[in-house]
Design an enzyme around this catalytic site. Structure first.
Site, PDB file in Angstrom:
ATOM      1  N   ASP A   1       0.970  -1.097   0.073  1.00 49.02           N
ATOM      2  CA  ASP A   1       0.039  -0.075   0.042  1.00 49.02           C
ATOM      3  C   ASP A   1       0.831   1.277  -0.052  1.00 49.02           C
ATOM      4  OD1 ASP A   1      -2.242   1.716   0.615  1.00 49.02           O
ATOM      5  OD2 ASP A   1      -3.312  -0.067   0.853  1.00 49.02           O
TER       6      ASP A   1
ATOM      7  N   HIS B   1      -2.429   3.500  -4.602  1.00 52.45           N
ATOM      8  CA  HIS B   1      -1.789   3.091  -3.189  1.00 52.45           C
ATOM      9  C   HIS B   1      -0.217   2.665  -3.408  1.00 52.45           C
ATOM     10  CE1 HIS B   1      -5.272   3.268  -0.801  1.00 52.45           C
ATOM     11  NE2 HIS B   1      -5.932   3.052  -1.945  1.00 52.45           N
TER      12      HIS B   1
ATOM     13  N   GLU C   1      -9.446   3.008  -5.385  1.00 51.12           N
ATOM     14  CA  GLU C   1      -9.409   4.500  -5.123  1.00 51.12           C
ATOM     15  C   GLU C   1      -8.110   5.291  -5.884  1.00 51.12           C
ATOM     16  OE1 GLU C   1     -10.738   4.590  -0.366  1.00 51.12           O
ATOM     17  OE2 GLU C   1      -8.510   3.901  -0.832  1.00 51.12           O
TER      18      GLU C   1
END
Length: 639
Positions: A314, A384, A449
């Site tokens: 991440d 990420h 995201e």
């Protein structure tokens, strides 16, 4: 008293006309020495905007969850005195005591750093209610300890044998299977009475094994009689689950004889409701040492869960060794004031790292396999990816401004660029090593995201958009994902991802598994598009969410309040039309670790909700019982 000599008190208060409210910070000097010319840094998930309004302080920097301030020029913090300053301009209001500072440190004029203690976030201007009990006392109508509850159980209680042992004539495979579950029980309950012996024992009872071609691979049947127990099973997993049921029955009767008994007669006929009974663990935000990962897998096996989704990368760190790119676990894993990446989420002055060697990974995968748990690894791309880009700056379009966009979590320019060919060279080498480490046919590639203006300031990305006729960020993302899908297929693997993989045209749904996390209705939409779906909505199955609205309850709250009662009763299949139900592969709990600064937080947030998901994954809806679950789950192992 503070062990560091300083303590940072912090409070949130409502502000009329500003729904996000504001913070009040107070730094207390408990040393015998005055300090001056210093800076204060803290990490917090309640982030400030780029230019917050401050009183009695100067805002210096924010990088995702990292914040830094300075006192007024010439300020001296005397022994026993405090420096108080206020901040407005928060992205959201604080709702719980864990929404404030998680760590903090001071930086002095000579460049040295000093960790300081941090207090819970206080609430000003409103009533701060205490935490409430999460479970009722519970009750059982049948005195048997089985969790998840089986598909069918018709049992009569009797005396508890001292142990269970394999009947004469058992095969080596049967005895090894019993030994595996015995070892599992011993690891989880090291001081408890052992349920099995591998040899006949006086006052024990024999277990006779029968493989049955009429039973599915994960199915089993138990028949209890005066002289022996017969365990019929379909495959290795079914045999393990039958033995686990016996171990649970014996363990409950031994540890709580007032409530639970062992069956003297009757039958259990059992098989899982869903094929995918998963649990995800994020080890990027907070590193979990290998022994903790092994124990979590043990807990999954105890509850007949069969997938461990390992979120290995991440923004905060890359956590597994890749021999082709050693910098991923030297540069891409280190956080600290003077490290390649700034502290985040509980990090302070001391540099932190942590990763799994390939030997660690191999041992964890082998351990899981012995317990019929599949390890599905995740490399979260293209978003990420802050840690990747810190380690491999050559993957950045040098013509793009360094702060041209920010992720949802506030990281600047955190996505791999689809227009840089070296990106695919890098990922190809990573995938080559992953397929050697992980036998799972699925590799999870994240896909979540990506901010909707990502890459729009990259000349290389603009050129690719024009050449391929791509529309904006999500068109670029779909182009990227299709290439990744082919790269995985070339290596004999299929793609798993979060639900945003479907954005911008998505990828070929055939063989692709997507996880619906943003809302329950997303899963239905994915199924309509032809994707196989695992349901893991934040509103029910995210175990970092708060379990009560009280200020004192720890956890996140962006998906709402998720009490154990709701997790237990949530029906993933509820909104699926009949013709789409075959697309629902199963359900999964997700453990995101932004709030998990210690083991107590982990256990408080994960239990009893992880066993609740396990029962939702296994037990038919009509057999579920909240009162029974509330009584049984008190015997649960924890980390």
């Amino acid at each position: 008293m503070s062990k560091t000599g300083f303590r940072l008190e912090n409070a949130w208060h409502p502000i009329e006309g500003d729904p996000s409210g504001g913070f009040v910070f107070t730094l207390v000097n408990l040393t015998e020495t005055p300090i001056s010319d210093f800076k204060l840094a803290y990490t917090a998930l309640t982030r400030v905007m780029d230019n917050p309004a401050c009183e009695n302080a100067t805002f210096l920097l924010r990088n995702a969850n990292f914040h830094q301030y300075a006192p007024p020029a010439g300020f001296i913090l005397e022994p026993g005195a405090s420096w108080r300053f206020t901040v407005r301009g928060l992205w959201r209001p604080a709702k719980h005591r864990t929404d404030g500072a998680k760590s903090a440190y001071l930086t002095f004029s000579d460049g040295t750093h000093h960790t300081i203690d941090v207090a819970d976030l206080m609430l000003e201007g409103r009533v701060s209610e205490p935490q409430k009990p999460l479970l009722p006392e519970g009750r059982v109508t049948q005195p048997f300890s089985l969790l998840p509850w089986p598909k069918q159980a018709q049992l009569q209680a009797g005396e508890t044998p001292v142990v269970l042992y394999p009947a004469a004539g058992s095969t080596l495979a049967d005895v090894k299977a019993m030994d595996t579950v015995l070892s599992l029980h011993c690891r989880l309950f090291s001081a408890a009475h052992q349920p099995f012996s591998l040899i006949a024992v006086e006052q024990g009872k024999a277990v006779r094994f029968q493989q049955s071609g009429s039973l599915a691979a994960e199915a089993y049947e138990l028949t209890f009689a005066e002289d022996e127990i017969v365990l019929a099973y379909g495959g290795d997993a079914g045999r393990q689950y039958g033995l686990t049921a016996l171990a649970q029955l014996h363990d409950g009767a031994r540890r709580n004889a007032a409530l639970f008994r062992f069956p003297a007669s009757g039958t259990i006929t059992d098989e899982p409701r869903y094929g995918w009974r998963g649990c995800h663990l994020d080890v990027s935000r907070q590193f979990a040492p290998a022994p903790d990962v092994l124990r979590l897998i043990d807990i999954l096996a105890w509850y007949k869960m069969n997938v461990f989704h390992w979120h290995l990368t991440d923004d905060e760190a890359w956590r597994f060794e890749v021999r082709a790119y050693p910098q991923l676990t030297t540069v891409g894993v280190m956080r600290g004031p003077d490290e390649p990446m700034l502290p985040q989420l509980g990090n302070a002055a001391k540099p932190v790292g942590g990763f799994y060697t390939q030997a660690d990974v191999a041992a964890i995968v082998a351990h899981a396999s012995e317990l019929n748990v599949e390890v599905v690894p995740e490399v979260d791309i293209p978003g990420h990816s802050t840690a990747i880009l810190a380690a491999l700056p050559e993957l950045v379009d040098g013509q793009e401004a360094p702060d041209s966009y920010r992720s949802v979590q506030g990281f600047p320019n955190n996505a791999l660029n689809p227009a840089i060919e070296e990106t695919y060279v890098f990922l190809g080498k990573v995938f080559d090593e992953m397929v050697e480490l992980f036998p799972s046919k699925l590799i999870h590639i994240g896909g979540d995201e990506v901010a909707d203006n990502t890459w729009m300031a990259s000349p290389l990305a603009r050129k690719l958009m024009e050449k391929e006729g791509l529309d904006g960020t999500f068109g670029l993302q779909s182009h990227f994902m299709k290439r990744i899908q082919k790269m995985l297929a070339d290596r004999g693997r299929s793609m798993a991802g979060w639900d945003e993989v479907s954005h911008g045209g998505g990828v070929d749904p055939d063989g692709t598994l997507l996880m619906a996390w943003r809302a329950p209705e997303v899963g239905v939409e994915l199924a309509k598009e032809g994707y196989d779906v695992v349901m893991t909505p934040g509103q029910a199955y995210y175990l970092d969410m708060v379990q009560d609205e009280a200020w004192q309850e720890p956890g996140a709250s962006w998906a709402g309040t998720v009490p154990p009662h709701h997790t237990y009763h949530y029906e993933a299949v509820g909104d699926f039309p009949e013709d789409l139900k075959p697309r629902l592969r199963g359900v999964q709990a997700c453990i995101w670790t932004e709030h998990f600064l210690n083991r107590d937080y982990f256990n408080h947030l994960v239990f009893p909700r992880l066993p609740a998901v396990a029962e939702a994954a296994w037990t038919p809806r009509e057999r579920k019982d909240w009162d029974r679950f509330s009584a049984l789950v008190r015997l649960s192992p924890t980390l």
